[in-house]
Enzyme design. Structure first.
Site, PDB file in Angstrom:
ATOM      1  N   ASP A   1      -4.382  -8.701   0.898  1.00 25.26           N
ATOM      2  CA  ASP A   1      -4.283  -8.811  -0.563  1.00 25.26           C
ATOM      3  C   ASP A   1      -3.215  -9.823  -0.971  1.00 25.26           C
ATOM      4  O   ASP A   1      -3.367 -10.523  -1.979  1.00 25.26           O
ATOM      5  CB  ASP A   1      -3.955  -7.441  -1.158  1.00 25.26           C
ATOM      6  CG  ASP A   1      -5.147  -6.484  -1.089  1.00 25.26           C
ATOM      7  OD1 ASP A   1      -6.182  -6.882  -0.522  1.00 25.26           O
ATOM      8  OD2 ASP A   1      -5.031  -5.354  -1.583  1.00 25.26           O
TER       9      ASP A   1
ATOM     10  N   GLU B   1       0.878  -1.171   0.000  1.00 27.36           N
ATOM     11  CA  GLU B   1       0.000   0.000   0.000  1.00 27.36           C
ATOM     12  C   GLU B   1       0.911   1.215   0.000  1.00 27.36           C
ATOM     13  O   GLU B   1       1.977   1.207   0.637  1.00 27.36           O
ATOM     14  CB  GLU B   1      -0.930   0.010   1.212  1.00 27.36           C
ATOM     15  CG  GLU B   1      -1.822  -1.213   1.327  1.00 27.36           C
ATOM     16  CD  GLU B   1      -2.711  -1.428   0.103  1.00 27.36           C
ATOM     17  OE1 GLU B   1      -3.062  -0.433  -0.573  1.00 27.36           O
ATOM     18  OE2 GLU B   1      -3.053  -2.587  -0.194  1.00 27.36           O
TER      19      GLU B   1
ATOM     20  N   HIS C   1      -7.802  -4.046   0.333  1.00 28.22           N
ATOM     21  CA  HIS C   1      -6.894  -2.901   0.163  1.00 28.22           C
ATOM     22  C   HIS C   1      -5.887  -2.812   1.294  1.00 28.22           C
ATOM     23  O   HIS C   1      -5.271  -1.753   1.477  1.00 28.22           O
ATOM     24  CB  HIS C   1      -7.651  -1.578   0.057  1.00 28.22           C
ATOM     25  CG  HIS C   1      -8.536  -1.492  -1.139  1.00 28.22           C
ATOM     26  ND1 HIS C   1      -8.066  -1.322  -2.413  1.00 28.22           N
ATOM     27  CD2 HIS C   1      -9.886  -1.567  -1.233  1.00 28.22           C
ATOM     28  CE1 HIS C   1      -9.095  -1.286  -3.252  1.00 28.22           C
ATOM     29  NE2 HIS C   1     -10.205  -1.438  -2.563  1.00 28.22           N
TER      30      HIS C   1
END
Length: 602
Positions: free
Chosen positions: A173, A29, A168
């Site tokens: 993920d 991220e 997210h």
């Protein structure tokens, strides 16, 4: 009925089985979509092998800046959450250790791996040379529009019944990507893709004609040796060498080989000839000899050893420098070899800067008298043609070059280096740079010549290196040429085997005994001899380096190399093949930054 011959795949053809490969599935991220301007906020990774999870890695990362609101809405990560998290320079070493020795996997890999590479570059860490797999590209190869409308992670995870829903967040993920990877692996079986090499090749475009020619590697054995691709007329198209013939030849029929010349060559190839060798030195030497013999059109180097140039001090009363292609062994002063005329001329110019050797081409005799040339008036020649310089006085000047070639380049190079300093002090930096580069060419030629002579003067020597299996790789060298090679396996009597090698040894001489024909071979032997672990078993004659040699000038060469790198820090001699694919996937991303770039990953 005609067509490509059928070929039954064997266990040896499989490469590295996927069940034996360790994968590290990673997800990031970030604060945005650009690896150059944005930063990592979270890393999640899962290490798997054979369908079993071996470990997980997850941590928030302090990006050192505020997280944009739209990113916080998308990922749920706020500036407050990362305020106490470690910085990327603390996290990266732990992640790289977690991923050591594994194949990296990511969904839209250029995005995640691009951020990790940029972070390594910014923190001074080396990016590991690991293979990578992009599950987004793999899905595009294996799934149809009828099965999934797109290849986003949020679409693929439920399609493959993932136990983790993409959220997210990096670790979630990554876990979902593991399930997608395993689901895609189930689609590989019917395609005959069972090895890592084939998996990597599947994610890149491969010429179908090249893939259909994989059967040419069917008979190639493992182990060191030389391979020859042969064309329609059985002519040699390309000669190469490898420590594992089978693996190397098979790589030409996968996406790992993207050079346009090699793609063209494989298209013409009708068969592959494999020549097993005892060890890597024999393979390298045989490769050189075959390239020089056949001059394959797709080999770029070593095709024309006879075109090497030498600078010779002529054998006459008032010798001069002459650039020649042939050098007959024997007494005399010879400098080189040089790969091209430009380098030879640079070395000659450097010598003329230091020594007042005549540059005229006519033959002089001591009793003759001729008018002086312009160089004599400039002090660049002792004017022996006018009788102003005797043969003995001229010989003393030429002896400086002879001493430099054979042992001590100090008297030759000292005035040149002094002139560079004076030019720089006077602000004539361009002239100083030109002279400096000429001196560097000269010093490298002196060093190369001395190294060649060191080995070429030895009648015979025997070298041994551990073969990694308890035995010894043996090489018999005469006058710098490899004449016999073999491996004494563990438990075998080495001395007896060595005597057999010597008995059957043959010296491969160049045409008319020219030194140039074996220059690269002698240098291969030198490099093999200088590797750590190599032992000198027997020597006939004397193996020694004349002192001081070019050792005192190593610092000068290092400065020249450093200056060249500073002038052109992005220099790269590799060619960019027209068939090479860019290291990014454009189909799954709508832009380079902002919410669209992040949203396209899921």
């Amino acid at each position: 009925m005609t067509g490509t011959p059928a070929h039954q795949v064997t266990i040896d053809d499989l490469g590295t089985p996927l069940t034996d490969v360790t994968f590290v599935v990673v997800d990031l991220e970030t604060t945005g979509g650009s690896a150059h301007t944005d930063a990592i906020t979270e890393i999640g990774a899962v290490r798997v092998r054979g369908g079993v999870v071996l470990g997980e890695f997850g941590t928030l990362v302090d990006p050192g800046r505020d997280i944009p609101p739209y990113v916080s809405v998308l990922t749920g990560i706020t500036s407050t959450m990362v305020a106490t998290a470690p910085r990327i320079e603390s996290v990266l070493p732990h992640f790289l250790e977690f991923a050591r020795g594994a194949v990296l996997v990511a969904h839209n890999a250029p995005f995640d791996l691009g951020f990790l590479k940029a972070a390594c570059a910014a923190t001074g860490l080396a990016w590991p040379p690991a293979a990578s797999v992009d599950t987004a590209v793999l899905a595009r190869r294996l799934l149809t529009r009828d099965e999934v409308p797109n290849c986003k992670l949020g679409t693929l995870a439920p399609f493959f019944s993932s136990s983790t829903t993409p959220t997210h967040r990096a670790l979630d993920d990554a876990r979902a990507t593991v399930d997608v990877l395993h689901g895609l692996f189930e689609r590989l079986g019917p395609l005959g893709v069972t090895s890592l090499e084939e998996l990597v090749g599947l994610t890149r475009q491969v010429d179908p004609q090249r893939r259909r020619k994989r059967h040419l590697a069917a008979h190639v054995p493992h182990g060191p040796g030389v391979y020859v691709f042969r064309g329609p007329g059985d002519e040699a198209l390309y000669v190469g060498t490898s420590t594992d013939l089978r693996a190397r030849v098979r790589s030409y029929f996968t996406a790992g080989e993207q050079r346009s010349r090699m793609t063209e060559m494989v298209g013409l190839a009708q068969r592959v000839e494999a020549l097993p060798c005892a060890h890597d030195l024999e393979a390298s030497v045989r490769e050189l000899r075959l390239i020089a013999q056949h001059k394959p059109r797709y080999n770029k180097r070593s095709r024309f050893p006879e075109r090497l140039l030498w600078v010779r001090l002529t054998d006459e009363a008032f010798p001069r420098l002459s650039v020649v292609r042939r050098v007959v062994p024997g007494p005399g002063t010879v400098l080189g070899p040089f790969a091209d005329r430009r380098a030879a001329d640079a070395a000659v110019a450097a010598v003329h800067e230091a020594l007042a050797l005549r540059q005229c081409s006519g033959r002089l005799v001591p009793s003759a008298s001729h008018p002086a040339c312009a160089l004599a008036g400039m002090g660049r020649c002792g004017a022996p043609c006018t009788g102003a310089q005797s043969a003995d006085e001229y010989a003393a000047t030429a002896a400086v070059l002879t001493a430099a070639v054979h042992a001590d380049p100090g008297r030759l190079c000292a005035p040149l280096l002094g002139r560079v300093d004076r030019l720089a002090a006077d602000g004539r930096f361009e002239d100083a740079a030109v002279l400096r580069d000429r001196i560097a060419v000269l010093v490298r030629a002196l060093r190369r010549r001395q190294r060649l002579a060191q080995l070429a003067e030895v009648p015979e020597l025997t070298l041994a290196r551990p073969d990694g299996a308890g035995g010894w790789a043996l090489a018999v060298v005469r006058r710098g040429r490899l004449v016999a090679a073999g491996v004494a396996v563990r438990g075998a009597p080495v001395r007896a085997y060595l005597q057999q090698l010597k008995t059957t040894a043959e010296t491969v001489a160049g045409p008319e005994g020219e030194l140039a024909a074996s220059v690269e071979e002698t240098e291969l032997v030198l490099r093999w001899m200088e590797k750590p672990g190599t032992r000198l078993v027997e020597v006939t004659g004397t193996l020694a380096c004349r002192t001081p040699g070019t050792g005192p000038l190593r610092g000068f060469l290092a400065l020249v190399d450093a200056g060249r790198a500073a002038r052109d820090p992005f220099a790269d001699g590799r060619s960019l093949g027209t068939r090479a694919r860019p290291d990014r996937v454009t189909g799954g991303r709508t832009g380079h930054g902002g919410p669209a770039a992040l949203a396209s990953r899921v």
